[in-house]
Design a protein around this motif. Sequence first.
Motif, PDB file in Angstrom:
ATOM      1  N   HIS A 164      44.006  43.788  41.993  1.00 10.34           N
ATOM      2  CA  HIS A 164      43.889  42.515  41.275  1.00 10.34           C
ATOM      3  C   HIS A 164      44.565  42.550  39.915  1.00 10.34           C
ATOM      4  O   HIS A 164      44.841  41.490  39.349  1.00 10.34           O
TER       5      HIS A 164
ATOM      6  N   VAL B 194      45.535  36.378  41.025  1.00 11.67           N
ATOM      7  CA  VAL B 194      44.367  35.823  41.700  1.00 11.67           C
ATOM      8  C   VAL B 194      43.331  35.451  40.659  1.00 11.67           C
ATOM      9  O   VAL B 194      43.339  35.954  39.536  1.00 11.67           O
ATOM     10  N   THR B 195      42.405  34.593  41.043  1.00 12.17           N
ATOM     11  CA  THR B 195      41.422  34.068  40.096  1.00 12.17           C
ATOM     12  C   THR B 195      40.319  35.066  39.758  1.00 12.17           C
ATOM     13  O   THR B 195      39.597  34.874  38.786  1.00 12.17           O
ATOM     14  N   ASP B 196      40.170  36.123  40.516  1.00 12.05           N
ATOM     15  CA  ASP B 196      39.064  37.050  40.305  1.00 12.05           C
ATOM     16  C   ASP B 196      39.151  37.811  38.992  1.00 12.05           C
ATOM     17  O   ASP B 196      38.132  38.060  38.349  1.00 12.05           O
TER      18      ASP B 196
ATOM     19  N   LEU C 107      38.198  35.550  36.017  1.00 12.55           N
ATOM     20  CA  LEU C 107      36.759  35.303  36.145  1.00 12.55           C
ATOM     21  C   LEU C 107      35.964  36.515  35.672  1.00 12.55           C
ATOM     22  O   LEU C 107      35.017  36.386  34.890  1.00 12.55           O
ATOM     23  N   THR C 108      36.343  37.691  36.113  1.00 12.22           N
ATOM     24  CA  THR C 108      35.640  38.914  35.727  1.00 12.22           C
ATOM     25  C   THR C 108      35.738  39.147  34.232  1.00 12.22           C
ATOM     26  O   THR C 108      34.741  39.457  33.574  1.00 12.22           O
TER      27      THR C 108
ATOM     28  N   THR D 206      33.712  36.363  32.333  1.00 14.98           N
ATOM     29  CA  THR D 206      32.278  36.523  32.591  1.00 14.98           C
ATOM     30  C   THR D 206      31.737  37.705  31.802  1.00 14.98           C
ATOM     31  O   THR D 206      30.684  37.616  31.166  1.00 14.98           O
TER      32      THR D 206
ATOM     33  N   SER E 152      38.461  29.447  35.358  1.00 16.90           N
ATOM     34  CA  SER E 152      39.201  30.352  36.220  1.00 16.90           C
ATOM     35  C   SER E 152      38.730  30.361  37.666  1.00 16.90           C
ATOM     36  O   SER E 152      39.515  30.631  38.543  1.00 16.90           O
ATOM     37  N   LYS E 153      37.456  30.021  37.902  1.00 23.34           N
ATOM     38  CA  LYS E 153      37.013  30.050  39.303  1.00 23.34           C
ATOM     39  C   LYS E 153      35.936  29.026  39.637  1.00 23.34           C
ATOM     40  O   LYS E 153      35.525  28.920  40.772  1.00 23.34           O
TER      41      LYS E 153
END
Length: 181
Positions: free
Chosen positions: A93, A98-100, A103-104, A107, A141-142
């Motif tokens: 990643h 990618v959006t992960d 997001l991570t 968050t 982001s997600k």
Amino acid sequence: MVTSIGMVHTGDVLVPVYFGKIRLQKPILPYWITAAGHRAFGVHLWSGRVGFLLLACALLILVYRLALLLLEDHDCASLAVLLLSSTTLFVVHSRISVTDLPLTFFTLLGLHACCRAVRGPARLGRWHIVACAAMGLAFSSKGFVGATPALAIAAYLIATRPAHWPRALAVLAHPVCLALF
């Protein structure tokens, strides 16, 4: 990637367009990250991924800082960074769009800021503002999962009931925090 390239060429960064059709199924932040790389370095396969690589590096720093804040042990914080950086999904990643990863990152930034805010006085402060802004970026982001840090901190405050927990909980619902989110 086609959407981000279109944003760079047209200058319209508010409405994502995919092959001539408006695309509102995905949040906007990953498109902006990719478009920023294209704008900075030209349209190349690698330039759209630079922002995600930078977020991955910042995530490693953030993991260290949060582990140090919670555990107060440099060795444990270093081990946390080593473990994260050696996982296959993190490496994969870190190099694709990618959006992960955003997001991570956002968050975890929200959780870090909430932890700092809860340890401070029970009034609106800079860490509350950082937490709410980070949760808003995580949402961008997600989607709704970006509210996870606020829910986690609220659950923590309700479960542990520290001396100032009602006031600390109320600060999370402050109009400034809600507007930032």
